[in-house]
Motif scaffolding. Structure first.
Motif, PDB file in Angstrom:
ATOM      1  N   VAL A  71       0.731  -1.171   0.055  1.00 28.13           N
ATOM      2  CA  VAL A  71      -0.106  -0.098  -0.127  1.00 28.13           C
ATOM      3  C   VAL A  71       0.847   1.006   0.011  1.00 28.13           C
ATOM      4  N   GLU A  72       1.888   1.365   0.962  1.00 24.08           N
ATOM      5  CA  GLU A  72       2.523   2.487   0.842  1.00 24.08           C
ATOM      6  C   GLU A  72       4.051   2.172   1.833  1.00 24.08           C
ATOM      7  N   MET A  73       5.064   2.846   1.685  1.00 25.61           N
ATOM      8  CA  MET A  73       6.223   2.796   2.393  1.00 25.61           C
ATOM      9  C   MET A  73       6.763   4.158   2.685  1.00 25.61           C
ATOM     10  N   ALA A  74       7.522   3.954   3.776  1.00 24.59           N
ATOM     11  CA  ALA A  74       8.233   5.414   4.395  1.00 24.59           C
ATOM     12  C   ALA A  74       9.784   4.960   4.581  1.00 24.59           C
ATOM     13  N   VAL A  75      10.642   5.692   4.409  1.00 23.48           N
ATOM     14  CA  VAL A  75      12.116   5.639   4.279  1.00 23.48           C
ATOM     15  C   VAL A  75      12.434   7.006   4.906  1.00 23.48           C
ATOM     16  N   SER A  76      13.565   6.717   5.887  1.00 19.83           N
ATOM     17  CA  SER A  76      13.946   7.792   6.507  1.00 19.83           C
ATOM     18  C   SER A  76      15.658   7.745   6.744  1.00 19.83           C
ATOM     19  N   ALA A  77      16.282   8.929   6.513  1.00 21.50           N
ATOM     20  CA  ALA A  77      17.661   8.974   7.009  1.00 21.50           C
ATOM     21  C   ALA A  77      18.105  10.289   7.497  1.00 21.50           C
ATOM     22  N   ASP A  78      19.280  10.490   8.080  1.00 23.59           N
ATOM     23  CA  ASP A  78      19.450  11.912   8.489  1.00 23.59           C
ATOM     24  C   ASP A  78      20.181  12.546   7.555  1.00 23.59           C
ATOM     25  N   THR A  79      19.520  13.106   6.632  1.00 20.46           N
ATOM     26  CA  THR A  79      20.125  13.707   5.307  1.00 20.46           C
ATOM     27  C   THR A  79      19.371  15.403   5.460  1.00 20.46           C
ATOM     28  N   LYS A  80      20.068  16.121   4.420  1.00 19.29           N
ATOM     29  CA  LYS A  80      19.754  17.656   4.400  1.00 19.29           C
ATOM     30  C   LYS A  80      18.401  17.786   3.797  1.00 19.29           C
ATOM     31  N   ARG A  81      17.895  16.788   3.058  1.00 20.51           N
ATOM     32  CA  ARG A  81      16.343  16.900   2.233  1.00 20.51           C
ATOM     33  C   ARG A  81      15.881  15.661   2.515  1.00 20.51           C
ATOM     34  N   PRO A  82      14.611  15.466   2.251  1.00 20.76           N
ATOM     35  CA  PRO A  82      14.173  14.032   2.358  1.00 20.76           C
ATOM     36  C   PRO A  82      14.947  12.839   1.582  1.00 20.76           C
ATOM     37  N   VAL A  83      15.188  11.869   2.182  1.00 18.30           N
ATOM     38  CA  VAL A  83      16.269  10.699   1.623  1.00 18.30           C
ATOM     39  C   VAL A  83      15.735  10.351   0.238  1.00 18.30           C
ATOM     40  N   SER A  84      16.558   9.927  -0.621  1.00 23.49           N
ATOM     41  CA  SER A  84      16.194   9.386  -2.038  1.00 23.49           C
ATOM     42  C   SER A  84      16.666   7.886  -2.204  1.00 23.49           C
ATOM     43  N   PRO A  85      15.736   6.981  -2.430  1.00 21.86           N
ATOM     44  CA  PRO A  85      16.232   5.597  -2.630  1.00 21.86           C
ATOM     45  C   PRO A  85      17.077   5.580  -3.768  1.00 21.86           C
ATOM     46  N   CYS A  86      18.009   4.501  -3.576  1.00 23.00           N
ATOM     47  CA  CYS A  86      18.813   4.422  -4.579  1.00 23.00           C
ATOM     48  C   CYS A  86      18.210   3.563  -5.927  1.00 23.00           C
ATOM     49  N   GLY A  87      19.143   3.482  -7.067  1.00 26.23           N
ATOM     50  CA  GLY A  87      18.389   3.003  -8.182  1.00 26.23           C
ATOM     51  C   GLY A  87      18.011   1.560  -7.988  1.00 26.23           C
TER      52      GLY A  87
END
Length: 134
Positions: A71-87
């Motif tokens: 249905v949905e996913m959340a991803v988090s990291a300590d980044t300056k912008r919302p984290v972006s998943p790798c390719g």
């Protein structure tokens, strides 16, 4: 489940990340159609290519438990912008997520970017692109 709860689960998973090399913990939480939440964190290895990202850990845990509808996913990291998943993660996500599946990307400063799978990886390689089985 509220998106805030899913995001909080992903933030909590960061604490379990095994990241002795990059020192870059990432957490993920994915909600299945059945209502179950599967979590993941990144897990590194001295042989870097065999490391695994949080998003794939969460998805693979769900799939290994028989869940393939998300249905949905959340991803988090300590980044300056919302984290972006790798390719690699984007490609795995596109295998299991519908184009309209919601993905919440966040950081520890409560910045949030919500996208669909189609927005995250347009024109992705799909099973239908493979030749038919004999």
């Amino acid at each position: 489940m509220k998106k805030e709860d899913l995001i909080e689960r992903s933030i909590e998973m960061r604490k379990k990340a095994y990241v002795p090399y990059s020192k870059f913990p990432v957490g993920a939480a994915v909600l299945t159609k059945s209502g179950k939440v599967y979590t993941g964190c990144n897990i590194e290895n001295a042989a870097y290519p065999v490391s695994l990202c949080a998003e794939r850990v969460a998805i693979f845990k769900a799939v290994s438990d028989g869940e393939t509808e998300f249905v949905e996913m959340a991803v988090s990291a300590d980044t300056k912008r919302p984290v972006s998943p790798c390719g690699s993660c984007r490609q795995v996500m596109s295998e299991f997520f519908q184009p309209e599946t919601t993905i919440h990307l966040t950081n520890l400063q409560n910045q949030l970017k919500t996208v669909t799978m189609e927005e995250l990886l347009p024109f992705s390689f799909q099973p239908d692109d493979l030749p038919p089985s004999l």
